[in-house]
Every structure is written in C-alpha cells, then in structure tokens.
Design a protein around this motif. Structure first.
Motif, PDB file in Angstrom:
ATOM      1  N   GLU A 297       0.829  -1.200   0.000  1.00  0.00           N
ATOM      2  CA  GLU A 297       0.000   0.000   0.000  1.00  0.00           C
ATOM      3  C   GLU A 297       0.870   1.259   0.000  1.00  0.00           C
ATOM      4  O   GLU A 297       1.977   1.261   0.530  1.00  0.00           O
ATOM      5  CB  GLU A 297      -0.911  -0.003   1.234  1.00  0.00           C
ATOM      6  N   VAL A 310      -5.090   7.009   0.716  1.00  0.00           N
ATOM      7  CA  VAL A 310      -4.506   5.814   0.131  1.00  0.00           C
ATOM      8  C   VAL A 310      -4.395   6.041  -1.372  1.00  0.00           C
ATOM      9  O   VAL A 310      -5.397   6.165  -2.061  1.00  0.00           O
ATOM     10  CB  VAL A 310      -5.363   4.567   0.425  1.00  0.00           C
ATOM     11  N   MET A 313      -3.672   0.750  -3.365  1.00  0.00           N
ATOM     12  CA  MET A 313      -4.087  -0.303  -2.460  1.00  0.00           C
ATOM     13  C   MET A 313      -3.008  -1.379  -2.350  1.00  0.00           C
ATOM     14  O   MET A 313      -2.166  -1.548  -3.231  1.00  0.00           O
ATOM     15  CB  MET A 313      -5.389  -0.929  -2.945  1.00  0.00           C
TER      16      MET A 313
END
Length: 347
Positions: A297, A310, A313
């Motif tokens: 991530e 984020v 992922m």
C-alpha cells in the motif's frame, strides 16, 4: 505546494503517472538534481532511468552496470546523473544517458549505503567497516569502524559525516581528517541513521525495535520504544520539527520543537494500512509525507490536518523505495516485484 487530501478523488486511486515493469526487485530510487529524471536501483545490476515528465517518451531498457545487485542509489549532487553502489564492490557515477564510470572499487566488499550533500557536491558511501567521501575527484577514507557501517549521513553544512555501527555512531570531520572522530555510544546494533535537517540531532534505528537520538550540542541522548519491528527508514521534515519513522501501521512523527519528545507520545495519524510502513519519506519543503507499506500500500499524509489518503491499495509486494523530486511535485516509487512508478501530484 497545495494538495487537498479531503478531495474524494484522491482516495484509493493513483494520481497521473507512469508505471514500468522493472523485472527485478527495487532496492532504492532517486531523482536527479534538477528533477528531470527518476532512477531505480534493481536487483539484477541495472539502474533504470525514467523521465520525470510522465508525458515524455519512455527511455530504453537499461543494461546491467553492476556485476550483482544494486544496493544503493542517490542523485549525484555534483551533476545531473546518479551515483550507485553494488555488491560487486563498485561505486559508479551514472550519466543521464545511462553510461557509467567507476569512482571506487573495493573488490570483495559491498557498497550498501550512500548519502549526497547538495551544497558541497560530496557523496558519502560505505563498504564494510569503511566510509568513503567523494568530492571533486578526491576520495577520502574514514574508519575502520568496529563493525560494518549500517547507515551514514552528512551534517547540515556537509563538513562532517556520521556513521552508524555496532555500539553507536561515529562522527568524522571531512575537511580535517587528522581531527579525532567524535563517538556517541549506545549498546547494540544500529541499522539506520539520519542527521536532522537543522543539524542538531542524529537519529538511528536499532536492532531492539526502537530509535535512539543524540543531541549534538550537549551529547545527551534519548530512546523511543514500542515498535513491533526494526525501524529501518527515518525521515526528518524540512524544518526538523518532526522525525518520521517506519515500522508502524500509521504515520508516526516524533516532535523535536521546543523541549523535544521526552515524555511525549509521537503524533500518529492516517489510515491504518494493511501492514507496517516499510519506507517513509518526508516532503522536501511542505508538510506532506509519503509512506510505503510492506503490504504494497502507498499513502500520502498531511501532518497539519492529520489526514492521509490511500494512493495505491495493497497488492502484496512490499514498497522498497520512495523519493520526492526536488520541487516536491513528483514521487518515485519502487517495490519488491520490480514495479517502477513515477507519480505526478499536481492535480
């Protein structure tokens, strides 16, 4: 630089960028001094160069420059290219066209750690128990230390280098080698080192899953504990107010303004990732920080708002390299699977 991390468009999507399959694990990445080129050190001896401009044509695949694994890489502070170190005992200067020239050869040793000093144009490198400083065609040696050098960095003005090893840190004067080295002692192995951007502190990660910090003026020290793994990545903010560390599931920043971090918990913020942060890189000028996880991530955080997003992922391949461009608008990312990313954050 302004980024709105509350914008939903930022979440779980990669910014505009370029992704290339490097076909070998990434050990480190760096930008050239002018930010026009990003370089990636690969596990098969190659250093792959990509344009910093994500819309530019792709550069041709690189040929191996080292006889084994490329272990370390920095932008050349004395030119437009890069400096790399490998397990073949060679320290190389790499031009922007991919050609290389040898600076130092230590057959049978590994060049594992590098640091550059932009203002002086000097490069520091370690091979075994010895540190080398290259400046203006001159190479100076420092050591041997009591064990293999596990991290090194320049002082703010570039007049000294600090080397981490078993038992603590040794600081050498570069200009006058005859001056005795200054030693900062703490038992055990030290596995990473960063000198603060204001020159007041030296921080190390240790084998005991903690960090150790020395105040240079008073030679006093402090220990910060509670990590679930070894802290192998350290990054100071541009103003030296905070020290970011890896080995936590969220961004972790120790405060160094005022009386410092003694008796205070670190600032922790961001989305709890699917693992632990393996590499952390503070922005070169603004209040942002990038964190790559051992799960794959990628997050970007803002210490002012305590927000993070984020950007990528988790994909199972640990992020092993992060580097900001000098202007802070681009981010180079590399992972164990050999994926090379250059992201443009201007959106």
């Amino acid at each position: 630089m302004k980024l709105d991390l509350s914008n939903p468009a930022w979440h779980q999507t990669l910014p505009p960028g370029r992704a290339v399959a490097g076909d070998a694990p990434v050990a480190a990445c760096a930008f050239s001094k002018d930010g026009s080129i990003a370089a990636f050190a690969l596990g098969d001896g190659r250093v792959r160069l990509l344009p910093g401009d994500i819309n530019a044509g792709e550069t041709p695949a690189a040929e191996p420059l080292h006889g084994g694994v490329v272990l370390a890489l920095v932008g050349d502070p004395a030119g437009d290219g890069f400096v790399s170190g490998g397990d073949d005992g060679r320290l190389l200067r790499i031009a922007t066209d991919g050609t290389a020239s040898e600076i130092v050869n230590q057959k049978g040793k590994w060049f594992e750690h590098l640091a550059g000093h932009r203002a002086t144009g000097a490069v520091a490198a370690s091979a075994g128990k010895t540190a080398f400083v290259v400046k203006g065609g001159e190479v100076k040696e420092f050591g041997p230390h009591e064990s293999t050098v596990a991290g090194l960095d320049f002082s703010k003005d570039g007049s000294r280098i600090a080397c981490a090893h078993y038992g603590g840190v040794t600081v050498w004067s570069i200009g006058q080698v005859t001056l005795p080295p200054r030693k900062f002692v703490w038992r055990g192995s030290h596995v990473a080192l960063k000198w603060s951007t204001d020159g007041k502190f030296i921080a190390t990660g240790t084998q005991e899953n903690d960090i150790h910090v020395w105040r240079m003026a008073q030679a006093t020290d402090m220990r910060m504990q509670g990590y679930p793994a070894k802290v192998k990545s350290l990054s100071w903010t541009a103003d030296a107010r905070f020290l970011y560390t890896s080995a936590q599931p969220v961004f972790t920043a120790w405060p160094f303004s005022g009386k410092g971090p003694e008796g205070k918990p670190p600032l922790q913020f961001g989305e709890e990732g699917a693992g632990l942060i393996s590499v952390v890189a503070a922005h070169p000028a603004a209040e942002f920080v990038a964190g790559g996880y051992d799960s794959g991530e990628l997050q970007l955080g803002d210490i002012k708002t305590r927000r993070s997003v984020v950007l990528k992922m988790a994909d199972g391949s640990a992020i092993t390299g992060l580097a900001w461009s000098p202007d802070g608008y681009k981010l180079a990312v590399g992972n164990e699977a050999g994926t090379l990313l250059v992201l443009d954050l201007r959106r």
